[in-house]
Design an enzyme around this catalytic site. Structure first.
Site, PDB file in Angstrom:
ATOM      1  N   LYS A 178      -7.819  -4.127  -4.458  1.00  0.00           N
ATOM      2  CA  LYS A 178      -7.165  -4.653  -4.758  1.00  0.00           C
ATOM      3  C   LYS A 178      -6.911  -5.834  -4.686  1.00  0.00           C
ATOM      4  O   LYS A 178      -5.558  -6.455  -5.284  1.00  0.00           O
ATOM      5  CB  LYS A 178      -6.246  -3.880  -2.950  1.00  0.00           C
ATOM      6  CG  LYS A 178      -5.662  -2.491  -3.338  1.00  0.00           C
ATOM      7  CD  LYS A 178      -4.788  -2.005  -2.408  1.00  0.00           C
ATOM      8  CE  LYS A 178      -5.193  -0.919  -1.904  1.00  0.00           C
ATOM      9  NZ  LYS A 178      -4.128   0.147  -0.750  1.00  0.00           N
ATOM     10  N   ARG A 216     -13.688  12.903  -0.076  1.00  0.00           N
ATOM     11  CA  ARG A 216     -12.755  12.792   0.655  1.00  0.00           C
ATOM     12  C   ARG A 216     -11.876  14.198  -1.092  1.00  0.00           C
ATOM     13  O   ARG A 216     -11.686  15.583  -0.884  1.00  0.00           O
ATOM     14  CB  ARG A 216     -11.410  12.843   0.800  1.00  0.00           C
ATOM     15  CG  ARG A 216     -12.163  11.898   2.227  1.00  0.00           C
ATOM     16  CD  ARG A 216     -11.198  11.131   2.343  1.00  0.00           C
ATOM     17  NE  ARG A 216     -10.971   9.496   1.936  1.00  0.00           N
ATOM     18  CZ  ARG A 216     -10.433   8.495   1.622  1.00  0.00           C
ATOM     19  NH1 ARG A 216      -9.145   9.029   2.838  1.00  0.00           N
ATOM     20  NH2 ARG A 216      -9.871   7.711   1.546  1.00  0.00           N
ATOM     21  N   SER A 261      -2.326   1.921  -4.210  1.00  0.00           N
ATOM     22  CA  SER A 261      -2.660   2.428  -4.222  1.00  0.00           C
ATOM     23  C   SER A 261      -4.604   3.489  -4.069  1.00  0.00           C
ATOM     24  O   SER A 261      -4.247   3.519  -5.071  1.00  0.00           O
ATOM     25  CB  SER A 261      -1.934   3.855  -4.085  1.00  0.00           C
ATOM     26  OG  SER A 261      -2.923   4.699  -3.200  1.00  0.00           O
ATOM     27  N   GLY A 262      -5.146   3.449  -2.908  1.00  0.00           N
ATOM     28  CA  GLY A 262      -6.011   3.840  -3.255  1.00  0.00           C
ATOM     29  C   GLY A 262      -6.501   6.040  -3.394  1.00  0.00           C
ATOM     30  O   GLY A 262      -6.888   6.451  -3.511  1.00  0.00           O
ATOM     31  N   GLU A 288      -1.422  10.549   4.690  1.00  0.00           N
ATOM     32  CA  GLU A 288      -1.830  10.961   3.993  1.00  0.00           C
ATOM     33  C   GLU A 288      -1.499  11.549   2.848  1.00  0.00           C
ATOM     34  O   GLU A 288      -1.722  12.841   3.099  1.00  0.00           O
ATOM     35  CB  GLU A 288      -3.409  10.814   4.257  1.00  0.00           C
ATOM     36  CG  GLU A 288      -3.382   9.116   5.330  1.00  0.00           C
ATOM     37  CD  GLU A 288      -3.577   7.303   4.821  1.00  0.00           C
ATOM     38  OE1 GLU A 288      -4.206   7.479   3.616  1.00  0.00           O
ATOM     39  OE2 GLU A 288      -3.184   6.919   5.398  1.00  0.00           O
ATOM     40  N   ASN A 333      -9.127  -1.145   2.936  1.00  0.00           N
ATOM     41  CA  ASN A 333      -9.158  -1.314   2.231  1.00  0.00           C
ATOM     42  C   ASN A 333      -7.864  -2.577   1.231  1.00  0.00           C
ATOM     43  O   ASN A 333      -8.169  -2.926   0.362  1.00  0.00           O
ATOM     44  CB  ASN A 333      -9.030   0.039   1.503  1.00  0.00           C
ATOM     45  CG  ASN A 333      -7.721   0.722   1.184  1.00  0.00           C
ATOM     46  OD1 ASN A 333      -6.857   0.592   2.033  1.00  0.00           O
ATOM     47  ND2 ASN A 333      -7.256   1.133  -0.237  1.00  0.00           N
ATOM     48  N   ASP A 334      -7.144  -3.057   2.350  1.00  0.00           N
ATOM     49  CA  ASP A 334      -6.086  -3.464   1.688  1.00  0.00           C
ATOM     50  C   ASP A 334      -6.501  -5.249   2.772  1.00  0.00           C
ATOM     51  O   ASP A 334      -6.040  -5.679   1.956  1.00  0.00           O
ATOM     52  CB  ASP A 334      -4.754  -3.472   2.474  1.00  0.00           C
ATOM     53  CG  ASP A 334      -4.497  -2.129   2.566  1.00  0.00           C
ATOM     54  OD1 ASP A 334      -3.843  -1.447   1.391  1.00  0.00           O
ATOM     55  OD2 ASP A 334      -3.749  -1.119   3.378  1.00  0.00           O
ATOM     56  N   ASP A 381       1.036  -1.240   0.090  1.00  0.00           N
ATOM     57  CA  ASP A 381      -0.072  -0.005   0.113  1.00  0.00           C
ATOM     58  C   ASP A 381       0.455   0.815   0.120  1.00  0.00           C
ATOM     59  O   ASP A 381       2.164   1.101   0.415  1.00  0.00           O
ATOM     60  CB  ASP A 381      -0.365   0.159   0.938  1.00  0.00           C
ATOM     61  CG  ASP A 381      -1.753   1.147   1.739  1.00  0.00           C
ATOM     62  OD1 ASP A 381      -2.010   1.554   0.252  1.00  0.00           O
ATOM     63  OD2 ASP A 381      -1.675   1.744   2.854  1.00  0.00           O
ATOM     64  N   PHE A 382       0.489   2.477  -0.447  1.00  0.00           N
ATOM     65  CA  PHE A 382       1.248   3.230  -0.099  1.00  0.00           C
ATOM     66  C   PHE A 382       0.674   4.225   1.455  1.00  0.00           C
ATOM     67  O   PHE A 382       1.867   4.772   2.014  1.00  0.00           O
ATOM     68  CB  PHE A 382       0.828   4.734  -1.463  1.00  0.00           C
ATOM     69  CG  PHE A 382       1.992   5.393  -1.762  1.00  0.00           C
ATOM     70  CD1 PHE A 382       2.992   5.633  -1.851  1.00  0.00           C
ATOM     71  CD2 PHE A 382       1.102   6.876  -1.517  1.00  0.00           C
ATOM     72  CE1 PHE A 382       4.262   6.700  -2.439  1.00  0.00           C
ATOM     73  CE2 PHE A 382       2.263   8.175  -1.811  1.00  0.00           C
ATOM     74  CZ  PHE A 382       3.135   7.909  -2.237  1.00  0.00           C
ATOM     75  N   ASP A 383      -0.629   4.729   0.973  1.00  0.00           N
ATOM     76  CA  ASP A 383      -0.728   6.038   1.985  1.00  0.00           C
ATOM     77  C   ASP A 383      -0.595   5.391   3.367  1.00  0.00           C
ATOM     78  O   ASP A 383      -1.020   4.021   3.819  1.00  0.00           O
ATOM     79  CB  ASP A 383      -1.338   6.720   2.088  1.00  0.00           C
ATOM     80  CG  ASP A 383      -1.405   7.483   0.501  1.00  0.00           C
ATOM     81  OD1 ASP A 383      -0.627   9.196   0.873  1.00  0.00           O
ATOM     82  OD2 ASP A 383      -2.389   7.326  -0.108  1.00  0.00           O
TER      83      ASP A 383
END
Length: 210
Positions: free
Chosen positions: A141, A53, A96-97, A17, A167-168, A8-10
Site C-alpha cells: 500500500k 488463508r 485492499s489486501g 473480512e 498492513n495499512d 482500506d476495504f476489509d
C-alpha cells in the site's frame, strides 16, 4: 487542487473480512479469522498469512464467491463519506489486501474512483487456493500510494488515509492525515486521528477540522 483519500476495504469500507465470509460455507471461518486477526495485529507477516488463508478456501466455486462478494455489508457511513469527500475535492481510492471479486462491485456501488486488490486464481470456475496481485505484501500500500501521488500530483499534506490493521502502516507513512478506524493498537500508534465507532461519517468531521 486535487486531494487524495485512500481507504482500506476489509473492516474499513466493508463491515467485516471478505475471506471470513468466503470461509463460512466451508465451515472454516474460525480458522481463517484467527489468522486474519493475528496478521492485522502485526503478529504475522501479511504475505504469508494471505497465502495461508487463501489456501484454506481452495475448492470454492467462483460463482459462489461472486455471489457472497456482491452481498457484503458496507460499513455505516460508507456511501456518505465517499460522496462527501468527492464534494470536497478528493479523488477517492481503495487499496485492499483482499480480493477484486469483493472490491470491484463494492467500489462501483460506492462511487469510488479506483480500486487495487488481489486476484483469486481459478481453474474451470473453481478456486485453486492461490492468489496473485499488487497488494500481497505488507509494504504494497505504501508503494502504491506514492505511485498514485506522483500520478495525480498530490503531496502528502493533501493525502488522507483510512485503515484498521498492520498492513495499512506502509500507506500511513505517506500521508499527513492518518485515520485509524476501529483499528488495532499497532495502527492507532501511527495515526493522527482515531475513530472508535463504526461510523465513517466521522471522517468528514476530521477533514472539515483540518
Amino acid at each position: 487542487m486535487t486531494k487524495l483519500a485512500v481507504f482500506d476495504f476489509d473492516s474499513t469500507l466493508m463491515d467485516g473480512e471478505t475471506i471470513d465470509f468466503l470461509a463460512e460455507p466451508l465451515g472454516l471461518e474460525k480458522s481463517v479469522a484467527e489468522i486474519t486477526e493475528r496478521a492485522m495485529a502485526g503478529e504475522l507477516d501479511f504475505f504469508k498469512s494471505l497465502i495461508a488463508r487463501v489456501a484454506l478456501i481452495e475448492g470454492l466455486e467462483e460463482e459462489r464467491v461472486n455471489g457472497i462478494c456482491s452481498e457484503l455489508p458496507m460499513m455505516p457511513g460508507a456511501f456518505e463519506v465517499v460522496s462527501g469527500l468527492k464534494e470536497r475535492g478528493y479523488t477517492v481510492i481503495c487499496f485492499s489486501g483482499g480480493f477484486r471479486n469483493a472490491t470491484k462491485p463494492a467500489c462501483e456501488k460506492l462511487g469510488i474512483d479506483a480500486d487495487f486488490s488481489n486476484f483469486l486464481h481459478t481453474e474451470r470456475g473453481i478456486l485453486t487456493g492461490q492468489v496473485g496481485g499488487e497488494m500481497m505484501h505488507s509494504d504494497a500500500k505504501g508503494d502504491m500510494i506514492t505511485r498514485m501521488q506522483n500520478l495525480l500530483g498530490v503531496n502528502r499534506e493533501d493525502t488522507l488515509v483510512v485503515g484498521d490493521g498492520a498492513n495499512d502502516l506502509s500507506m500511513f507513512a505517506h500521508a499527513d492525515t492518518r485515520v485509524a478506524f476501529c483499528a488495532k493498537p499497532i495502527l492507532k500508534e501511527a495515526a493522527t486521528h482515531c475513530v472508535d465507532e463504526k461510523d465513517l461519517t466521522q471522517i468528514l468531521k476530521i477533514v472539515d477540522s483540518l
